[in-house]
Design a protein around this motif. Structure first.
Motif, short mmCIF file in Angstrom:
data_model
loop_
_atom_site.label_atom_id
_atom_site.label_comp_id
_atom_site.label_asym_id
_atom_site.label_seq_id
_atom_site.Cartn_x
_atom_site.Cartn_y
_atom_site.Cartn_z
N GLN A 122 1.14 33.48 50.98
CA GLN A 122 1.08 33.25 52.43
C GLN A 122 0.45 31.90 52.73
O GLN A 122 0.94 31.13 53.55
CB GLN A 122 0.28 34.38 53.08
CG GLN A 122 0.92 35.75 52.92
CD GLN A 122 0.00 36.87 53.37
OE1 GLN A 122 -0.42 36.90 54.53
NE2 GLN A 122 -0.32 37.78 52.47
N TRP A 123 -0.65 31.61 52.05
CA TRP A 123 -1.29 30.31 52.22
C TRP A 123 -0.39 29.19 51.69
O TRP A 123 -0.25 28.13 52.32
CB TRP A 123 -2.63 30.29 51.48
CG TRP A 123 -3.70 31.08 52.16
CD1 TRP A 123 -4.21 32.29 51.78
CD2 TRP A 123 -4.41 30.71 53.34
NE1 TRP A 123 -5.19 32.69 52.64
CE2 TRP A 123 -5.34 31.75 53.61
CE3 TRP A 123 -4.36 29.60 54.19
CZ2 TRP A 123 -6.20 31.71 54.70
CZ3 TRP A 123 -5.22 29.56 55.28
CH2 TRP A 123 -6.13 30.60 55.53
N ALA A 124 0.24 29.42 50.53
CA ALA A 124 1.07 28.39 49.92
C ALA A 124 2.23 27.98 50.82
O ALA A 124 2.65 26.82 50.82
CB ALA A 124 1.60 28.88 48.57
N THR A 172 -9.79 21.28 35.19
CA THR A 172 -10.38 20.88 36.46
C THR A 172 -9.34 21.08 37.56
O THR A 172 -8.16 21.25 37.29
CB THR A 172 -10.83 19.41 36.45
OG1 THR A 172 -9.69 18.58 36.19
CG2 THR A 172 -11.88 19.18 35.37
N PHE A 173 -9.80 21.02 38.80
CA PHE A 173 -8.87 21.19 39.92
C PHE A 173 -8.16 19.86 40.15
O PHE A 173 -8.56 19.04 40.98
CB PHE A 173 -9.62 21.65 41.17
CG PHE A 173 -8.72 22.09 42.28
CD1 PHE A 173 -7.99 23.26 42.17
CD2 PHE A 173 -8.57 21.34 43.43
CE1 PHE A 173 -7.14 23.68 43.18
CE2 PHE A 173 -7.73 21.74 44.45
CZ PHE A 173 -7.01 22.92 44.33
N ASP A 174 -7.09 19.65 39.39
CA ASP A 174 -6.39 18.37 39.39
C ASP A 174 -5.09 18.45 40.20
O ASP A 174 -4.84 19.42 40.92
CB ASP A 174 -6.12 17.93 37.95
CG ASP A 174 -5.27 18.92 37.16
OD1 ASP A 174 -4.69 19.85 37.78
OD2 ASP A 174 -5.17 18.79 35.93
N ALA A 175 -4.26 17.42 40.06
CA ALA A 175 -3.02 17.33 40.84
C ALA A 175 -2.09 18.50 40.57
O ALA A 175 -1.32 18.91 41.45
CB ALA A 175 -2.31 16.01 40.54
N LYS A 212 -3.39 21.20 42.85
CA LYS A 212 -3.32 20.79 44.26
C LYS A 212 -1.89 20.82 44.80
O LYS A 212 -1.69 20.97 46.00
CB LYS A 212 -3.90 19.38 44.41
CG LYS A 212 -5.40 19.31 44.17
CD LYS A 212 -5.90 17.88 44.20
CE LYS A 212 -7.38 17.81 43.85
NZ LYS A 212 -7.88 16.43 43.78
N LYS A 213 -0.92 20.67 43.91
CA LYS A 213 0.47 20.68 44.34
C LYS A 213 0.90 22.06 44.82
O LYS A 213 1.81 22.19 45.65
CB LYS A 213 1.37 20.21 43.19
CG LYS A 213 2.82 20.01 43.58
CD LYS A 213 3.62 19.47 42.42
CE LYS A 213 5.09 19.26 42.82
NZ LYS A 213 5.90 18.73 41.69
#
Length: 612
Positions: free
Chosen positions: A163-165, A261-264, A267-268
């Motif tokens: 839902q968020w995505a 880590t919270f990388d690209a 984040k995509k």
């Protein structure tokens, strides 16, 4: 042939090319305007009601993939209706019942699946495409004659994530509300928390990707997974080699290990920071004090509030588990019988919320304000306008190396330097003194685990592992502990990194323990920044913040105390951080070398959020 004739022929040829191009263009436009052929609705009689059912729909996405979907409409409805969408990776035979339920409540029921699942011919790819795919499903819904161009979504865990995505790039104009329960947050709340990967995520990838439905045979083979974890722990091989020990490749799990880590990559697929600023639809989130998914739920909630000051985002939270917080809470959870007032039907409340959004009904009575939480032991709900309004006071205490004089029953007679007596939580800070813990990662003998916590909420004993427990003085009167514990732990270690837990209990006057929420877990090097790993300097004192502890709420009775338990991590159920500074998934027992030594300094402090 003269020049004039040549010119005439050339001109005619160019005209023919132009006409041909225009005809091709018209043909392409015409083809694109033709709707895909879909399964015709069939009439179904069920429990005395008539429906139109389509259970073999395939919806095309922008990149040509196919999404499998089920549509159920009430035959009695003659006008276009709002659609309630449940998009899931968990393909089950009874999913159509969700669509029937929505139809019975005056909506069009739509169940759609992750690409590759159910009837979709594509490769099963969890998480990655959900944002665009769900947006495209909503777009398809609005093109149907039965749609009034309004869509709501609900569902928990992975279904909460999608839902968020779907709003990653923008909010679809037809999406009017979402109700994400216990929502997954990839890269933030799974498969790791604060940088630490948990083993229970490992079999999940087989569960959802091995076939078009669910591989229940492998997933529920507890012996297989426990044997794997114990074998990995005993042999000390690198975490990234789990599938080599298992004998079955697990490429999706391994891919996630490549992004610690919270990388690209993460984040995509999910929202982060400014992504929340554009979300202006009303949202209801549900979670529980004993829900692993609370970590993700609170990430979304706090981020939404932070980046959109006008966010209309409601929270419902109580003494619920991961499954209980989605639809129907258990009356008894892990040995604790929840208060009668907490025994609500969350599924009914969700549809009451939809009626409020789509049918101008009254807002559900329980949602009296933005933050709605149940106080365990008080048989009451409380309602405040924001998270920072939950409590009116803070109790600040420091770790102390002084014994408390409070003995307790230890589950395995371990920890606290071999004495079953808590250390004190004091109002005095001492920046030079400390308690030292030693963890030998090279020792894999049978009883070498360093595991804290209990399976039950209420227990007569406390499992300390090789860590330390600290206790307050008994309270002179009842108080309410509500909100999230915070604080700063000042430590020094002889390596570059380590992982640890913080656990929170009420110790009652009769000596029993009440677990107030799930353990806080963090990697020291990522405690301040999940986007970048910042290694510690060996033997140098450093501060580690506690800032995303799970929320809880309980009436602490007169005569009770609060217990804080600290412990470095060394057991078969999560990554082992050997402290070299290398990628933790690549470390092995060969990197153990000298034992890890943790100095827990007594200027470390904890904030308890309380209402006196």
């Amino acid at each position: 042939m003269n020049i004039q004739n040549k010119a005439t022929i050339k001109m005619k040829f160019i005209q023919i090319l132009k006409v041909t191009f225009l005809l091709l263009l018209v043909a392409l436009v015409s083809c694109n305007s033709i709707k895909e052929e879909q399964q015709e609705p069939r009439e179904v009689s069920r429990k005395g009601k008539e429906y139109f059912v389509q259970d073999s729909i395939l919806i095309s996405t922008r990149d040509g993939a196919k999404i499998s979907a089920i549509i159920v409409r009430s035959k009695a409805e003659k006008e276009p209706q709002p659609a309630i969408l449940f998009h899931t990776i968990y393909t089950r035979k009874d999913d159509i019942n969700r669509a029937y339920e929505a139809a019975d409540k005056g909506y069009v029921g739509v169940v759609s699946y992750t690409r590759g699942k159910n009837l979709s011919p594509n490769k099963i790819t969890p998480y990655v495409h959900e944002g665009n795919d769900v947006y495209d499903v909503i777009d398809w819904i609005t093109e149907q004659e039965w749609s009034n161009d309004e869509v709501g979504m609900y569902g928990g865990s992975y279904v909460g994530f999608v839902q968020w995505a779907s709003m990653k790039e923008k909010v679809h104009p037809a999406l009017k509300t979402i109700v994400p329960s216990v929502a997954a947050a990839p890269g933030i709340a799974e498969p790791m928390e604060n940088g630490v990967y948990f083993n229970f995520h490992y079999p999940w990838w087989h569960y959802v990707t091995n076939n078009k439905t669910l591989d229940t045979v492998s997933y529920y083979n507890g012996k297989r997974w426990n044997d794997l974890y114990f074998d990995w722990y005993k042999k000390g091989v690198a975490y990234k080699n789990l599938d080599s020990l298992d004998g079955t490749p697990n490429p999706e799990f391994n891919q996630k290990l490549e992004h610690p880590t919270f990388d690209a990559y993460w984040k995509k697929m999910t929202l982060f920071k400014q992504d929340f600023s554009k979300i202006n639809i009303p949202i209801l989130s549900t979670t529980g004090y004993y829900d692993g998914g609370q970590f993700g739920t609170m990430h979304y909630l706090k981020s939404h509030y932070q980046y959109n000051t006008n966010a209309e985002h409601y929270l419902l939270i109580g003494p619920y588990s991961h499954f209980g917080a989605q639809e129907l809470p258990e009356k008894n959870i892990l040995g604790y019988t929840i208060d009668p007032i907490a025994q609500i039907n969350i599924k009914n409340l969700i549809f009451d919320w939809f009626d409020y959004i789509f049918k101008n009904a009254k807002k559900p009575v329980l949602l009296k304000n933005k933050i709605n939480y149940q106080v365990m032991g008080a048989n009451t709900w409380k309602h405040v306008s924001s998270l920072d309004k939950i409590t009116t006071d803070t109790l600040k205490v420091y770790l102390s190396k002084q014994r408390s004089g409070v003995a307790f029953k230890s589950t395995y007679n371990t920890g606290n330097m071999g004495v079953n007596e808590h250390f004190s939580l004091s109002n005095i800070s001492n920046e030079t003194s400390y308690i030292e813990q030693e963890i030998d990662f090279s020792d894999r003998s049978q009883f070498s685990w360093n595991l804290s916590g209990d399976r039950n909420i209420i227990s007569e004993t406390l499992t300390v592992g090789q860590g330390f427990s600290f206790v307050t003085e008994p309270f002179d009167e009842d108080l309410e502990l509500s909100g999230s514990v915070s604080g700063v732990l000042n430590v020094s270690i002889n390596k570059k990194d380590f992982d640890f837990n913080v656990l929170l209990y009420e110790q009652t006057a009769n000596g029993s323990f009440f677990s107030l929420t799930l353990p806080f877990t963090t990697r020291a090097s990522m405690s301040k920044d999940i986007e970048n790993r910042n290694l510690l300097t060996p033997n140098k004192k450093t501060s580690i913040p506690i800032h995303n502890f799970r929320m809880t709420s309980k009436k602490i009775k007169k005569g009770s105390r609060i217990v804080v338990l600290l412990n470095g991590i060394k057991h078969p159920f999560s990554q082992l951080n050997y402290g070299t500074g290398k990628d933790v998934s690549e470390e092995s027992i060969n990197d153990a070398e000298e034992p890890l030594k943790i100095k827990w300094y007594t200027d470390s402090y904890i904030h308890f959020p309380v209402n006196m």
